[in-house]
Design a protein around this motif. Sequence first.
Motif, PDB file in Angstrom:
ATOM      1  N   GLN A 213       0.570  -1.096  -0.153  1.00  0.00           N
ATOM      2  CA  GLN A 213      -0.378  -0.214  -0.239  1.00  0.00           C
ATOM      3  C   GLN A 213       0.705   1.108   0.172  1.00  0.00           C
ATOM      4  O   GLN A 213       0.663   2.660  -0.503  1.00  0.00           O
ATOM      5  CB  GLN A 213      -0.821  -0.289   0.824  1.00  0.00           C
ATOM      6  N   ILE A 214       1.924   1.503   0.637  1.00  0.00           N
ATOM      7  CA  ILE A 214       3.011   2.520   0.886  1.00  0.00           C
ATOM      8  C   ILE A 214       3.436   2.800  -0.689  1.00  0.00           C
ATOM      9  O   ILE A 214       3.227   3.572  -1.163  1.00  0.00           O
ATOM     10  CB  ILE A 214       4.086   1.611   1.212  1.00  0.00           C
ATOM     11  N   ASP A 215       3.744   1.287  -1.379  1.00  0.00           N
ATOM     12  CA  ASP A 215       4.491   1.881  -2.656  1.00  0.00           C
ATOM     13  C   ASP A 215       3.233   2.062  -3.553  1.00  0.00           C
ATOM     14  O   ASP A 215       3.476   2.082  -4.800  1.00  0.00           O
ATOM     15  CB  ASP A 215       4.741   0.742  -2.790  1.00  0.00           C
ATOM     16  N   GLY A 216       1.976   2.026  -3.416  1.00  0.00           N
ATOM     17  CA  GLY A 216       0.668   2.744  -4.136  1.00  0.00           C
ATOM     18  C   GLY A 216       0.151   1.274  -4.954  1.00  0.00           C
ATOM     19  O   GLY A 216      -1.056   1.259  -6.017  1.00  0.00           O
ATOM     20  N   ALA A 217       0.799   0.217  -4.709  1.00  0.00           N
ATOM     21  CA  ALA A 217      -0.623  -1.463  -4.723  1.00  0.00           C
ATOM     22  C   ALA A 217      -1.791  -0.969  -4.499  1.00  0.00           C
ATOM     23  O   ALA A 217      -1.890  -0.855  -3.508  1.00  0.00           O
ATOM     24  CB  ALA A 217       0.055  -2.212  -5.440  1.00  0.00           C
ATOM     25  N   ASN A 218      -2.978  -1.036  -6.201  1.00  0.00           N
ATOM     26  CA  ASN A 218      -3.544  -1.666  -5.632  1.00  0.00           C
ATOM     27  C   ASN A 218      -4.131  -2.747  -4.936  1.00  0.00           C
ATOM     28  O   ASN A 218      -3.300  -3.978  -4.992  1.00  0.00           O
ATOM     29  CB  ASN A 218      -4.719  -1.153  -6.787  1.00  0.00           C
ATOM     30  N   LYS A 219      -6.019  -3.559  -4.813  1.00  0.00           N
ATOM     31  CA  LYS A 219      -6.548  -4.262  -4.251  1.00  0.00           C
ATOM     32  C   LYS A 219      -5.581  -5.737  -5.805  1.00  0.00           C
ATOM     33  O   LYS A 219      -5.069  -6.497  -5.183  1.00  0.00           O
ATOM     34  CB  LYS A 219      -7.888  -4.765  -3.935  1.00  0.00           C
ATOM     35  N   TRP A 220      -6.208  -5.322  -6.424  1.00  0.00           N
ATOM     36  CA  TRP A 220      -5.295  -6.583  -7.125  1.00  0.00           C
ATOM     37  C   TRP A 220      -4.217  -6.819  -7.694  1.00  0.00           C
ATOM     38  O   TRP A 220      -4.027  -8.123  -8.240  1.00  0.00           O
ATOM     39  CB  TRP A 220      -6.304  -6.631  -8.856  1.00  0.00           C
ATOM     40  N   GLN A 221      -3.421  -5.570  -7.463  1.00  0.00           N
ATOM     41  CA  GLN A 221      -1.747  -6.127  -7.443  1.00  0.00           C
ATOM     42  C   GLN A 221      -1.206  -6.470  -6.414  1.00  0.00           C
ATOM     43  O   GLN A 221      -0.586  -7.676  -6.702  1.00  0.00           O
ATOM     44  CB  GLN A 221      -1.479  -4.935  -7.590  1.00  0.00           C
ATOM     45  N   GLN A 222      -2.182  -6.034  -5.565  1.00  0.00           N
ATOM     46  CA  GLN A 222      -2.054  -6.848  -3.793  1.00  0.00           C
ATOM     47  C   GLN A 222      -2.871  -8.643  -4.248  1.00  0.00           C
ATOM     48  O   GLN A 222      -1.583  -9.127  -3.667  1.00  0.00           O
ATOM     49  CB  GLN A 222      -2.520  -6.406  -3.056  1.00  0.00           C
ATOM     50  N   ILE A 223      -3.461  -8.329  -4.400  1.00  0.00           N
ATOM     51  CA  ILE A 223      -3.996 -10.416  -4.750  1.00  0.00           C
ATOM     52  C   ILE A 223      -2.564 -11.007  -5.701  1.00  0.00           C
ATOM     53  O   ILE A 223      -2.402 -12.125  -5.937  1.00  0.00           O
ATOM     54  CB  ILE A 223      -5.551 -10.211  -4.966  1.00  0.00           C
ATOM     55  N   LEU A 224      -2.491 -10.271  -6.441  1.00  0.00           N
ATOM     56  CA  LEU A 224      -2.091 -10.917  -8.147  1.00  0.00           C
ATOM     57  C   LEU A 224      -0.345 -11.065  -7.336  1.00  0.00           C
ATOM     58  O   LEU A 224       0.404 -12.138  -7.786  1.00  0.00           O
ATOM     59  CB  LEU A 224      -1.461  -9.576  -9.013  1.00  0.00           C
TER      60      LEU A 224
END
Length: 315
Positions: A213-224
Amino acid sequence: MKVQAAGPDASTSLTREKVKKNFLKKKTADNIWGFVFIFPQLVGLICFSLIPLILSFVLSMMNWDGFGERTFVGFENFAAQFKDEEFKIAVINTAYYTLLTVPTSIVLAILVAIGLNKVRGKILYRLIYFMPNITMSVAVAVVFMWLFNADFGLINLYLKEWFGIEGPRWLTDTRFVMPSIALLSIWMGLGFGMVMFLAGLQGISSTYYEAAQIDGANKWQQILHITLPLLSPTTFFVTIISIIGSFQVFDQSFVMTSGGPAKASYTMVFHIYETAFVDFTFGKSTSAAVILFLIILTLTLFQMYISKRWVHYED
């Protein structure tokens, strides 16, 4: 004459020897009690798993109708199975069923587990989703027979009322019978996969998501990039268990279709059952069971081999 007194090194050495003997004695006692406690399970494993497995290999090389004398025929039963058209149909149907159920079950279980991971009442949802998994498969198959009934089943009724679609003859059409059985199996097994993936999700540290989240990743990127890679050990386990279970499917096809129509739901275990208890050729039936065992073993070993490329452990 002078007597040299034992120094502190000798006393320390004696103490160490005494401690070592006590430790070995305690370890031996613990090992004995360990064997005592596992002895009943070990006897059960030998009597009900290992010995029947060995006898199955022996029986697969014999000609026996279940009552008369056994005749050793070598690998003739295996050769007969590979020439048998019904066996080939059973292998193809089982492989088709596996392709329908395993990927779909895993994807749905992951999605449901991710959806339930942070909601309230998680325990209640687990119970609801897991209940079909502990329900008797015969009872579930009987219920789904009524649901899939082409004339007055609820599925075709809703298709007609809501979408204006004339539903197919699910269990009497060769095109739809195996997908129908696969749908039932997916519904029954969803709870098991969901619970496994929920356990895997709860083992993932929240620090990974906070850093993302600090790096700006969205929910989909976190899941992937976080959830799926760290869930790979659970995915590996569920995949192996699902493949083993799918190759052993029997109850659904036996209750709902009796292997029909036109052998479209004729599976390997159904073939083993019919060869043994209908044709009374137990040698051929056991050879088919041994082939099924070797297929499952090969697929499992293959999965374990390729797991090094896609299974990622946190440490």
